[in-house]
Scaffold this motif. Structure first.
Motif, PDB file in Angstrom:
ATOM      1  N   ASP A   1       0.758  -1.068  -0.404  1.00  0.00           N
ATOM      2  CA  ASP A   1      -0.101   0.320  -0.011  1.00  0.00           C
ATOM      3  C   ASP A   1       0.913   1.249   0.148  1.00  0.00           C
ATOM      4  O   ASP A   1       0.676   1.935  -0.444  1.00  0.00           O
ATOM      5  N   ILE A   2       1.888   1.464   0.761  1.00  0.00           N
ATOM      6  CA  ILE A   2       2.379   2.639   0.795  1.00  0.00           C
ATOM      7  C   ILE A   2       3.140   1.899  -0.717  1.00  0.00           C
ATOM      8  O   ILE A   2       3.457   3.703  -0.850  1.00  0.00           O
ATOM      9  N   VAL A   3       3.501   1.965  -1.275  1.00  0.00           N
ATOM     10  CA  VAL A   3       4.439   2.181  -2.532  1.00  0.00           C
ATOM     11  C   VAL A   3       3.258   2.405  -3.476  1.00  0.00           C
ATOM     12  O   VAL A   3       3.424   3.348  -4.475  1.00  0.00           O
ATOM     13  N   ARG A   4       2.158   1.959  -3.429  1.00  0.00           N
ATOM     14  CA  ARG A   4       0.742   1.780  -4.077  1.00  0.00           C
ATOM     15  C   ARG A   4       0.056   3.879  -4.534  1.00  0.00           C
ATOM     16  O   ARG A   4       0.134   4.007  -4.697  1.00  0.00           O
ATOM     17  N   LEU A   5       0.491   3.980  -3.141  1.00  0.00           N
ATOM     18  CA  LEU A   5       0.202   5.507  -2.541  1.00  0.00           C
ATOM     19  C   LEU A   5       1.449   6.496  -2.510  1.00  0.00           C
ATOM     20  O   LEU A   5       0.355   7.773  -3.380  1.00  0.00           O
TER      21      LEU A   5
ATOM     22  N   GLU B   1      11.871  -9.071  14.675  1.00  0.00           N
ATOM     23  CA  GLU B   1      10.818  -9.000  14.973  1.00  0.00           C
ATOM     24  C   GLU B   1      10.133  -7.948  14.840  1.00  0.00           C
ATOM     25  O   GLU B   1       8.297  -7.993  14.463  1.00  0.00           O
ATOM     26  N   ALA B   2      10.236  -7.205  15.182  1.00  0.00           N
ATOM     27  CA  ALA B   2       9.192  -6.076  15.873  1.00  0.00           C
ATOM     28  C   ALA B   2       9.984  -4.817  15.479  1.00  0.00           C
ATOM     29  O   ALA B   2      11.224  -4.351  15.931  1.00  0.00           O
ATOM     30  N   VAL B   3       8.925  -3.643  14.204  1.00  0.00           N
ATOM     31  CA  VAL B   3      10.034  -2.387  14.493  1.00  0.00           C
ATOM     32  C   VAL B   3       9.181  -0.981  14.763  1.00  0.00           C
ATOM     33  O   VAL B   3       7.701  -1.155  14.915  1.00  0.00           O
ATOM     34  N   PHE B   4       9.647  -0.448  15.252  1.00  0.00           N
ATOM     35  CA  PHE B   4       8.955   1.171  15.852  1.00  0.00           C
ATOM     36  C   PHE B   4       9.557   2.601  14.897  1.00  0.00           C
ATOM     37  O   PHE B   4      10.685   2.677  14.765  1.00  0.00           O
ATOM     38  N   PHE B   5       8.701   2.526  14.162  1.00  0.00           N
ATOM     39  CA  PHE B   5       9.253   4.345  13.876  1.00  0.00           C
ATOM     40  C   PHE B   5       8.457   5.767  14.913  1.00  0.00           C
ATOM     41  O   PHE B   5       6.898   5.606  15.316  1.00  0.00           O
ATOM     42  N   ILE B   6       9.121   6.269  15.555  1.00  0.00           N
ATOM     43  CA  ILE B   6       9.073   7.418  16.056  1.00  0.00           C
ATOM     44  C   ILE B   6       8.660   9.131  15.247  1.00  0.00           C
ATOM     45  O   ILE B   6       9.615   9.416  14.808  1.00  0.00           O
ATOM     46  N   GLY B   7       7.572   9.663  15.536  1.00  0.00           N
ATOM     47  CA  GLY B   7       7.042  10.654  15.190  1.00  0.00           C
ATOM     48  C   GLY B   7       7.356  10.401  13.115  1.00  0.00           C
ATOM     49  O   GLY B   7       8.308  10.844  12.148  1.00  0.00           O
ATOM     50  N   VAL B   8       6.450   9.367  12.954  1.00  0.00           N
ATOM     51  CA  VAL B   8       6.680   8.870  11.588  1.00  0.00           C
ATOM     52  C   VAL B   8       6.333  10.788  10.129  1.00  0.00           C
ATOM     53  O   VAL B   8       6.735  10.605   9.667  1.00  0.00           O
ATOM     54  N   ASP B   9       5.215  11.357  11.096  1.00  0.00           N
ATOM     55  CA  ASP B   9       4.908  12.589  10.204  1.00  0.00           C
ATOM     56  C   ASP B   9       5.543  14.187   9.935  1.00  0.00           C
ATOM     57  O   ASP B   9       6.092  14.485   9.487  1.00  0.00           O
ATOM     58  N   THR B  10       6.655  14.151  11.439  1.00  0.00           N
ATOM     59  CA  THR B  10       8.043  14.424  11.744  1.00  0.00           C
ATOM     60  C   THR B  10       8.545  13.930  10.575  1.00  0.00           C
ATOM     61  O   THR B  10       9.696  14.907  10.090  1.00  0.00           O
ATOM     62  N   LEU B  11       9.193  13.476  10.059  1.00  0.00           N
ATOM     63  CA  LEU B  11      10.049  12.621   9.437  1.00  0.00           C
ATOM     64  C   LEU B  11       9.795  12.606   7.688  1.00  0.00           C
ATOM     65  O   LEU B  11      10.816  13.162   7.278  1.00  0.00           O
ATOM     66  N   ALA B  12       8.543  13.003   7.244  1.00  0.00           N
ATOM     67  CA  ALA B  12       8.002  13.794   6.451  1.00  0.00           C
ATOM     68  C   ALA B  12       8.307  14.357   6.098  1.00  0.00           C
ATOM     69  O   ALA B  12       8.443  15.098   4.791  1.00  0.00           O
ATOM     70  N   ALA B  13       7.937  15.578   7.288  1.00  0.00           N
ATOM     71  CA  ALA B  13       8.120  16.568   6.626  1.00  0.00           C
ATOM     72  C   ALA B  13      10.135  16.847   6.467  1.00  0.00           C
ATOM     73  O   ALA B  13      10.342  17.534   6.353  1.00  0.00           O
ATOM     74  N   LEU B  14      10.736  16.199   7.675  1.00  0.00           N
ATOM     75  CA  LEU B  14      12.067  16.483   6.831  1.00  0.00           C
ATOM     76  C   LEU B  14      12.565  15.943   5.676  1.00  0.00           C
ATOM     77  O   LEU B  14      13.374  16.504   5.404  1.00  0.00           O
ATOM     78  N   ARG B  15      12.489  15.196   5.948  1.00  0.00           N
ATOM     79  CA  ARG B  15      12.749  14.168   4.536  1.00  0.00           C
ATOM     80  C   ARG B  15      11.483  13.906   3.633  1.00  0.00           C
ATOM     81  O   ARG B  15      11.425  12.518   3.433  1.00  0.00           O
ATOM     82  N   PRO B  16      10.546  14.423   2.800  1.00  0.00           N
ATOM     83  CA  PRO B  16       9.951  14.439   2.725  1.00  0.00           C
ATOM     84  C   PRO B  16      10.197  13.928   0.721  1.00  0.00           C
ATOM     85  O   PRO B  16       8.877  12.723   0.409  1.00  0.00           O
ATOM     86  N   GLU B  17      11.580  13.287   0.996  1.00  0.00           N
ATOM     87  CA  GLU B  17      11.980  12.822  -1.075  1.00  0.00           C
ATOM     88  C   GLU B  17      12.038  11.095  -0.615  1.00  0.00           C
ATOM     89  O   GLU B  17      12.321  10.523  -1.197  1.00  0.00           O
ATOM     90  N   LEU B  18      12.238  10.971   0.718  1.00  0.00           N
ATOM     91  CA  LEU B  18      12.720   9.480   1.039  1.00  0.00           C
ATOM     92  C   LEU B  18      11.364   8.888   1.765  1.00  0.00           C
ATOM     93  O   LEU B  18      12.231   8.210   2.366  1.00  0.00           O
ATOM     94  N   PHE B  19      10.529   9.708   3.283  1.00  0.00           N
ATOM     95  CA  PHE B  19      10.378   9.482   3.948  1.00  0.00           C
ATOM     96  C   PHE B  19       9.231   8.114   3.703  1.00  0.00           C
ATOM     97  O   PHE B  19       9.440   7.507   4.552  1.00  0.00           O
ATOM     98  N   ASP B  20       8.414   7.818   1.991  1.00  0.00           N
ATOM     99  CA  ASP B  20       7.848   6.944   2.132  1.00  0.00           C
ATOM    100  C   ASP B  20       8.943   5.353   1.783  1.00  0.00           C
ATOM    101  O   ASP B  20       8.638   4.065   1.886  1.00  0.00           O
ATOM    102  N   LYS B  21      10.425   5.573   1.731  1.00  0.00           N
ATOM    103  CA  LYS B  21      11.778   4.689   1.090  1.00  0.00           C
ATOM    104  C   LYS B  21      11.819   3.844   2.805  1.00  0.00           C
ATOM    105  O   LYS B  21      11.725   2.843   2.983  1.00  0.00           O
ATOM    106  N   TYR B  22      12.043   5.325   3.237  1.00  0.00           N
ATOM    107  CA  TYR B  22      12.666   4.417   5.020  1.00  0.00           C
ATOM    108  C   TYR B  22      11.362   3.555   5.379  1.00  0.00           C
ATOM    109  O   TYR B  22      11.736   2.275   5.804  1.00  0.00           O
ATOM    110  N   LEU B  23       9.593   3.913   4.967  1.00  0.00           N
ATOM    111  CA  LEU B  23       8.586   3.426   5.925  1.00  0.00           C
ATOM    112  C   LEU B  23       8.549   1.948   5.061  1.00  0.00           C
ATOM    113  O   LEU B  23       8.126   0.886   5.942  1.00  0.00           O
ATOM    114  N   TYR B  24       8.988   2.217   3.698  1.00  0.00           N
ATOM    115  CA  TYR B  24       8.606   1.178   3.126  1.00  0.00           C
ATOM    116  C   TYR B  24       9.727  -0.009   3.380  1.00  0.00           C
ATOM    117  O   TYR B  24       9.196  -1.193   4.114  1.00  0.00           O
ATOM    118  N   VAL B  25      11.267   0.219   3.876  1.00  0.00           N
ATOM    119  CA  VAL B  25      11.895  -0.429   4.405  1.00  0.00           C
ATOM    120  C   VAL B  25      11.932  -0.894   5.602  1.00  0.00           C
ATOM    121  O   VAL B  25      12.079  -2.390   5.843  1.00  0.00           O
TER     122      VAL B  25
END
Length: 258
Positions: free
Chosen positions: A84-88, A199-223
């Motif tokens: 879904d991340i890639v699609r969006l 086994e478990a991964v947590f992203f802290i402040g994903v909206d902040t990440l999107a503001a800081l790295r708008p060109e790559l945040f979706d790549k980080y989230l996908y990874v």
């Protein structure tokens, strides 16, 4: 000729530009021209990396490209989330299937919103980690990803204090160094997520990440979604996911309580 090698093999090839890959390929023995590369265009976490098969063919016009369409790493829920991340974000369709002879059923990813302070994040994280431990004892491998190297230590210390009664250890992994024991909770700067599996991964402040790295945040989230086997958790300082993936918010659970 002392520099040439019989075989050149490149991992995470999409993080390198076509020119960089062509230079690597030029190191292969001319008579053999044996060059191998593996990678996922959706996991490119550099702004200069290769973005398509066309760019790969620019570097190596005769290269054979073979897709891998079966993923063995994560659950059905997280596989769908990654798709879904890639699609969006990229407008592409990812044709990745899970093996039929393996139990791929897992749990929904969880989302914590309006967690603007470190203290609020620590409380939310500690509760989710305790829930995981209730499912699986001893605690499986856990990674916590923050948006800046300067936040690694403070968050690790806060989380360690919050989990002291559970006798769980938290390790600050500066500069991406994977230190500590297998069952330690490890805190990394998000830029070091490549090459890790948990086994478990947590992203802290994903909206902040999107503001800081708008060109790559979706790549980080996908990874991150593809590096987590079963459990994925996201926090937002605000009340919503980043605009690109806001429509996915309804697919998150609030917690993993039984």
């Amino acid at each position: 000729m002392s520099l040439v090698k019989n075989q050149i093999m490149v991992d995470e090839a999409t993080d390198f530009s076509p020119i960089q890959l062509a230079c690597m390929g030029a190191l292969s023995t001319p008579g053999i021209q044996s060059f191998f590369a593996c990678g996922d265009f959706n996991q490119r976490i550099t702004t200069w990396g290769s973005r398509s098969t066309d760019e790969m063919r620019w570097a190596f016009p005769q290269i054979e490209i073979r897709p891998i369409q079966v993923s063995y790493r994560h659950s059905r829920q997280l596989n769908q989330f990654a798709i879904d991340i890639v699609r969006l974000c990229a407008g592409e369709t990812v044709d990745v299937a899970l093996p039929e002879d393996v139990d791929n059923e897992g749990v929904l990813p969880v989302l914590g919103t309006s967690l603007a302070s470190r203290e609020e994040v620590v409380v939310w994280l500690a509760r989710r980690i305790v829930e995981i431990e209730q499912f699986t004892r001893p605690l499986p491998s856990v990674a916590v990803l923050v948006n800046d190297e300067a936040e690694v230590g403070p968050l690790a210390e806060g989380l360690k204090a919050a989990l002291v009664d559970q006798n769980l250890n938290v390790v600050a992994c500066y500069e991406g160094r994977s230190v500590g024991e297998e069952n330690d909770i490890r805190v990394f700067d998000v830029q070091h997520i490549k090459g890790l599996e948990f086994e478990a991964v947590f992203f802290i402040g994903v909206d902040t990440l999107a503001a800081l790295r708008p060109e790559l945040f979706d790549k980080y989230l996908y990874v991150g979604a593809t590096r987590a086997a079963t459990y994925l958790g996201l926090t937002c300082a605000g009340s919503k996911l980043p605009q690109k993936i806001e429509t996915l918010q309804a697919g998150f659970a609030a917690d993993w309580s039984q």
